[in-house]
Scaffold this motif. Structure first.
Motif, mmCIF file in Angstrom:
data_model
loop_
_atom_site.group_PDB
_atom_site.id
_atom_site.type_symbol
_atom_site.label_atom_id
_atom_site.label_comp_id
_atom_site.label_asym_id
_atom_site.label_seq_id
_atom_site.Cartn_x
_atom_site.Cartn_y
_atom_site.Cartn_z
ATOM 1 N N ARG A 168 0.865 -1.003 -0.101
ATOM 2 C CA ARG A 168 0.019 -0.038 0.139
ATOM 3 C C ARG A 168 0.979 1.211 0.009
ATOM 4 N N THR A 169 0.484 2.411 -0.766
ATOM 5 C CA THR A 169 1.096 3.790 -0.582
ATOM 6 C C THR A 169 0.065 4.772 -0.092
ATOM 7 N N ILE A 170 0.356 5.305 0.659
ATOM 8 C CA ILE A 170 -0.623 6.328 1.080
ATOM 9 C C ILE A 170 0.094 7.576 0.557
ATOM 10 N N ALA A 171 -0.276 8.187 -0.578
ATOM 11 C CA ALA A 171 0.540 9.156 -1.547
ATOM 12 C C ALA A 171 0.324 10.526 -0.946
ATOM 13 N N LYS A 172 -0.580 10.898 -0.150
ATOM 14 C CA LYS A 172 -0.967 12.405 0.339
ATOM 15 C C LYS A 172 -0.738 12.308 1.799
ATOM 16 N N ALA A 173 0.093 11.572 2.422
ATOM 17 C CA ALA A 173 0.163 11.316 3.855
ATOM 18 C C ALA A 173 0.601 12.804 4.586
ATOM 19 N N LYS A 185 1.456 1.465 17.852
ATOM 20 C CA LYS A 185 0.756 0.020 18.135
ATOM 21 C C LYS A 185 1.004 -0.710 16.909
ATOM 22 N N GLN A 186 0.227 -2.071 17.029
ATOM 23 C CA GLN A 186 0.291 -2.824 15.982
ATOM 24 C C GLN A 186 0.051 -2.296 14.783
ATOM 25 N N SER A 187 -1.076 -1.402 14.780
ATOM 26 C CA SER A 187 -1.494 -1.000 13.444
ATOM 27 C C SER A 187 -1.637 0.711 13.453
ATOM 28 N N GLU A 188 -0.753 1.175 14.235
ATOM 29 C CA GLU A 188 -0.485 2.653 14.279
ATOM 30 C C GLU A 188 0.573 2.890 14.103
ATOM 31 N N ILE A 189 0.871 4.020 13.436
ATOM 32 C CA ILE A 189 2.218 4.517 13.423
ATOM 33 C C ILE A 189 2.250 6.012 13.539
ATOM 34 N N ILE A 190 3.562 6.909 13.761
ATOM 35 C CA ILE A 190 3.328 8.195 14.389
ATOM 36 C C ILE A 190 4.619 8.691 13.357
ATOM 37 N N THR A 191 4.456 10.090 12.853
ATOM 38 C CA THR A 191 5.221 10.534 12.158
ATOM 39 C C THR A 191 5.684 12.180 12.316
ATOM 40 N N VAL A 192 6.749 12.631 12.128
ATOM 41 C CA VAL A 192 7.089 13.875 12.483
ATOM 42 C C VAL A 192 7.543 14.233 11.115
ATOM 43 N N ILE A 200 -0.574 10.782 13.646
ATOM 44 C CA ILE A 200 -0.752 9.547 14.085
ATOM 45 C C ILE A 200 -1.712 8.820 12.779
ATOM 46 N N PHE A 201 -1.268 7.738 12.344
ATOM 47 C CA PHE A 201 -1.938 7.037 11.349
ATOM 48 C C PHE A 201 -2.573 5.878 11.874
ATOM 49 N N ASP A 202 -3.548 5.381 11.580
ATOM 50 C CA ASP A 202 -4.327 4.074 11.674
ATOM 51 C C ASP A 202 -4.298 3.483 10.231
ATOM 52 N N LEU A 203 -3.509 2.196 10.184
ATOM 53 C CA LEU A 203 -3.107 1.545 9.164
ATOM 54 C C LEU A 203 -4.376 0.687 8.558
ATOM 55 N N ARG A 204 -5.601 0.505 9.710
ATOM 56 C CA ARG A 204 -6.630 -0.191 9.367
ATOM 57 C C ARG A 204 -7.586 0.629 8.545
ATOM 58 N N ASP A 209 -5.807 9.336 5.766
ATOM 59 C CA ASP A 209 -5.741 10.601 6.650
ATOM 60 C C ASP A 209 -5.249 10.301 8.001
ATOM 61 N N PRO A 210 -4.580 11.063 8.357
ATOM 62 C CA PRO A 210 -4.065 10.970 10.162
ATOM 63 C C PRO A 210 -5.463 11.092 10.900
ATOM 64 N N VAL A 211 -5.275 10.257 11.955
ATOM 65 C CA VAL A 211 -6.144 10.299 12.688
ATOM 66 C C VAL A 211 -6.204 11.315 13.795
ATOM 67 N N ASN A 212 -4.909 11.826 14.027
ATOM 68 C CA ASN A 212 -4.603 12.915 14.905
ATOM 69 C C ASN A 212 -3.438 13.662 14.401
ATOM 70 N N THR A 213 -3.448 14.856 14.563
ATOM 71 C CA THR A 213 -2.267 15.831 14.306
ATOM 72 C C THR A 213 -1.918 16.902 15.495
ATOM 73 N N PHE A 214 -0.658 16.707 15.909
ATOM 74 C CA PHE A 214 -0.224 17.683 16.796
ATOM 75 C C PHE A 214 0.876 18.598 16.593
ATOM 76 N N LEU A 215 0.943 19.695 17.080
ATOM 77 C CA LEU A 215 1.817 20.624 16.644
ATOM 78 C C LEU A 215 2.706 21.370 17.633
ATOM 79 N N VAL A 216 3.896 21.585 17.311
ATOM 80 C CA VAL A 216 4.798 22.192 18.207
ATOM 81 C C VAL A 216 4.506 23.699 18.544
ATOM 82 N N THR A 217 4.494 24.684 17.574
ATOM 83 C CA THR A 217 4.315 25.896 17.887
ATOM 84 C C THR A 217 3.573 26.333 16.452
#
Length: 386
Positions: A168-173, A185-192, A200-204, A209-217
């Motif tokens: 699988r390719t998530i082209a617009k991650a 977790k087993q089916s979740e990844i985190i990116t910076v 946070i992406f749920d591969l299931r 689309d990310p299930v959650n997005t966090f921001l530093v500043t």
């Protein structure tokens, strides 16, 4: 100052990783891998730190053995040419090493220990590209037979070790460079990424689309590295371009719970200690390596009431009991207490005289490995980690 050993090599070190310890063994690994960059002939190499009287493949986990690591110079076991800069490196088993390249390719190498050779087992070529032009695969992470990659093109690829092509390719991650990736977790990844976001992406899910997005500043300061707490995966540490250590609690906040000033330039790598995660290690473009020691907070009965309830005179849970489950802490983590007790955090400088960038590090028991642009590998004995 902790004991330090240095091995000068013929190339700049971009990544350094310990080989996993032998399963069910009371001994730890004395073998590690490195990847190089900024050379016409880059290499993936496997090294061993010999110890007199020990097994050729493994080393005792005693204090004396850890000190002997510093006194013993790493010996080259095997190496192989790698096309492009090594941008990430990871052991996925005792014999298999995964390496990503600035050419967009990911290569699976096998270390044949009988002949001490490295061989290409499989390559996933040009996984990351802008149109007809290839770009760097910047980061990888593996869990069981699954591998995920991130790149300059903002794509995420999901690979299976037994398959020749991405499953699988998530082209617009992402709309910018993904600088770090790890399994949450087993089916979740985190990116910076390069605009200071943690996703946070749920591969299931099929959406990609990310299930959650966090921001530093709001200043879009790039995040360059990420690691999760080995016992409490909702606690995540990241390092940014300004050299700042960011601690996140993924259960509740869209922003870091703690921002800790440290390095004066980009933080390139960071690692929680795998069995004692009250200790964290970081390295930087400015040539410094820091040991962030939060263990004093874990034993503080005010900051950590769970750890303060002792056994023997009145029941309850002992401090020692909090470090069960293979070192995963069941008490409230000191990393979530920093805002109220920064003065209890001890920060040690481990390499005070290095002027060129320290690009990478990894920790195993009491031995920290560092790789630099000064074409050197440092081994540092850290006795305060127990």
């Amino acid at each position: 100052m902790d004991d330090i050993g240095v091995k000068f090599v013929s190339h700049k070190i971009s990544k350094i990783r310990w080989r996993p310890a032998v399963s069910q063994s009371l001994r730890r690994s004395d073998v590690f891998a490195t990847g190089s960059w900024d050379d016409e002939d880059n290499r993936v190499s496997v090294w061993q730190i010999p110890q007199d009287g020990g097994d050729a493949e493994i080393m005792d986990t005693t204090a004396g053995a850890a000190e002997a690591v510093v006194e013993s110079e790493p010996c080259l076991l095997a190496e192989i040419r790698h096309v492009g800069d090594v941008t990430d490196l990871e052991y996925i088993s005792l014999e298999n090493i995964l390496a990503s390249s600035s050419t967009g390719t990911v290569t699976l190498y096998r270390h044949h220990r009988n002949s001490q050779t490295l061989a290409v087992m499989h390559q996933w070529e040009q996984l990351h590209r802008y149109g007809d032009q290839t770009c760097a695969c910047t980061c990888t992470a593996a869990r069981d037979e699954m591998v995920v990659t991130g790149g300059e093109d903002g794509k995420i690829n999901i690979l299976n070790i037994g398959q020749r092509h991405p499953s699988r390719t998530i082209a617009k991650a992402d709309s910018c460079t993904i600088n770090g990736i790890t399994f949450l977790k087993q089916s979740e990844i985190i990116t910076v990424n390069s605009v200071g976001q943690l996703k946070i992406f749920d591969l299931r899910l099929d959406t990609g689309d990310p299930v959650n997005t966090f921001l530093v500043t709001g200043e879009q300061t790039p995040l360059h590295c990420v690691d999760k707490h080995p016992g409490q995966p909702h606690i995540v540490a990241t390092g940014n371009r300004d050299g700042m250590l960011c601690i996140w609690d993924l259960r509740q906040d869209k922003f870091p719970v703690t921002l800790l000033e440290g390095h004066s330039s980009t933080m390139w790598d960071l690692k929680f200690h795998p069995r004692n995660p009250d200790h964290l290690f970081t390295c930087s473009e400015d040539g410094t390596v820091y040991h962030w020691d939060g263990s004093a907070m874990s034993s503080d009965p005010i900051l950590n009431p769970i750890a303060g309830t002792g056994v023997g005179s009145g029941g309850g849970m002992s401090v020692a009991a909090n470090f069960s489950l293979g070192g995963a802490t069941s008490h409230s983590s000191p990393w979530l207490q920093m805002e109220v007790a920064r003065q209890r955090l001890e920060i040690k400088t481990l390499l005070p005289h290095v002027s060129l960038p320290v690009n990478t590090l990894d920790i195993e028991e009491q031995t920290l490995l560092c790789g630099t642009d000064g074409e050197s590998i440092y081994t540092i004995h850290v006795p305060s980690v127990r």
